[in-house]
Design an enzyme around this catalytic site. Structure first.
Site, short mmCIF file in Angstrom:
data_model
loop_
_atom_site.label_atom_id
_atom_site.label_comp_id
_atom_site.label_asym_id
_atom_site.label_seq_id
_atom_site.Cartn_x
_atom_site.Cartn_y
_atom_site.Cartn_z
N LYS A 83 39.39 42.07 36.23
CA LYS A 83 38.40 41.00 36.42
C LYS A 83 38.18 40.67 37.90
CE LYS A 83 41.58 37.05 35.83
NZ LYS A 83 41.45 36.54 37.20
N ASP A 84 39.12 41.06 38.77
CA ASP A 84 38.98 40.81 40.21
C ASP A 84 38.28 41.96 40.94
OD1 ASP A 84 40.32 38.40 39.89
OD2 ASP A 84 42.27 39.24 40.43
N ARG A 131 32.82 30.21 36.11
CA ARG A 131 32.55 30.53 34.70
C ARG A 131 33.22 29.52 33.79
NH1 ARG A 131 36.00 32.58 31.29
NH2 ARG A 131 37.39 33.18 32.98
N ARG A 132 34.50 29.22 34.05
CA ARG A 132 35.20 28.23 33.23
C ARG A 132 34.62 26.84 33.44
NH1 ARG A 132 40.92 30.95 34.97
NH2 ARG A 132 41.07 32.48 33.28
N ARG A 149 43.63 26.26 42.94
CA ARG A 149 43.95 27.57 43.50
C ARG A 149 45.46 27.78 43.48
NH1 ARG A 149 40.94 29.93 47.18
NH2 ARG A 149 42.30 31.68 46.65
N ARG A 155 49.98 26.66 40.02
CA ARG A 155 49.01 25.91 39.22
C ARG A 155 49.73 25.07 38.15
NH1 ARG A 155 43.67 29.81 38.59
NH2 ARG A 155 43.87 30.82 40.63
N CYS A 242 30.75 38.44 42.41
CA CYS A 242 32.02 37.93 41.88
C CYS A 242 32.06 36.41 41.80
CB CYS A 242 33.19 38.44 42.73
SG CYS A 242 33.67 40.13 42.38
#
Length: 306
Positions: A83-84, A131-132, A149, A155, A242
């Site tokens: 995904k990155d 997106r989230r 971050r 986190r 991205c």
């Protein structure tokens, strides 16, 4: 077997190191006698934590230093969370192996609230993903969505000290780190869409390195490749950005065809555009879903981003 070790460039975060070690273990098992070493590197995406990924250039910042190590011969391969990986790679590099995908859902993580619905109005939710953010705002416009971050442990520590009422992470990352117990609920597709390629591990090499390419192809999972190819084709057709609030999920059907779900969101107001299509060719499927999003006003939504 080659005398010199196979060197894997990887980020230094615990999850990235787990993924690189997983690839190393698979390679050693497949090629007895092969020596594999890790080359942990710090990337700009890891170092700049006081601004959002979108503000500093997107997820591609996690790749640059690793690709430099490939280019200058310090490493033969790099391991990434797919995904990155940007939709378009530098032509010197490619992805000869994509491993079998883990659970691609997002994870709802909270010490007090079992679901998104349970949160009180005005509660703070942490995420680093546009997106989230867009999907959270679509469901709960009354919440405060704050940037989050750092690596998985950082986190969770911020959640545990009370900085947030809840945070959203990837199920696969938590489970790979042995932290699956922290997941209160799964945010599952197609109602909630993950990032293109989420939960798949990709191996990047130099196109011209035939020896390494031959060694790593044993890791390839064709079914995963086909599905994520459709998701990444959608990303590419939408511009390959991205920082775009884009969700995608490809579902294999019993007749051998694929169904691709796509979502483009507005992280400011929670407006969501959705499209889906069925087909057998991943590239054509990605283009079809992109067309569906454009017909609903994707250009205007993207143009409104600041």
């Amino acid at each position: 077997m080659t005398e010199s070790p196979l060197r894997i460039a990887t980020r230094k975060s615990p999850l990235a190191l787990w993924q690189a070690e997983h690839v190393a273990a698979r390679l050693r098992a497949a090629h007895p006698g092969l020596r594999v070493q890790l080359l942990p590197l710090s990337t700009r995406g890891d170092e700049v934590l006081d601004r959002s990924l979108a503000a500093i250039g997107g997820k591609g910042l996690f790749l640059k230093e690793l690709e430099i190590a490939l280019a200058d011969g310090r490493a033969e391969l790099a391991v990434h969370s797919l995904k990155d990986v940007p939709a378009q790679l530098d032509p010197r590099f490619h992805l000869p192996a994509i491993l079998a995908r883990a659970d691609c859902a997002d994870a709802w993580v909270s010490n007090e609230f079992a679901t998104l619905t349970d949160l009180p109005s005005g509660a703070k939710v942490g995420t680093s993903s546009l997106r989230r953010t867009a999907q959270l705002r679509a469901r709960r416009p009354d919440l405060e969505i704050a940037d989050l971050r750092g690596n998985v442990g950082t986190r969770l520590a911020k959640l545990d000290r009370g900085d947030y009422a809840a945070i959203v992470l990837a199920v696969a990352g938590l489970e790979r780190m042995g932290l699956g117990a922290r997941i209160r609920a799964r945010l599952t597709p197609p109602a909630w869409l993950p990032a293109p390629g989420q939960a798949a591990i990709a191996v990047e090499t130099r196109v011209a390195d035939a020896v390494t390419n031959a060694l790593v192809r044993v890791l390839e999972d064709p079914a995963t490749r086909r599905g994520v190819a459709a998701e990444r084709a959608l990303n590419a057709a939408m511009g390959g950005d991205c920082t775009m609030p884009l969700g995608a999920w490809c579902q294999a059907r019993t007749d051998g065809s694929l169904r691709l779900y796509g979502l483009l969101g507005d992280a400011h107001d929670g407006r969501l555009l959705r499209a889906e299509a069925v087909g057998r060719d991943p590239a054509a499927l990605g283009a079809a879903v992109a067309l569906g999003l454009h017909k609903q006003g994707a250009d205007a939504l993207l143009g409104a981003r600041t």
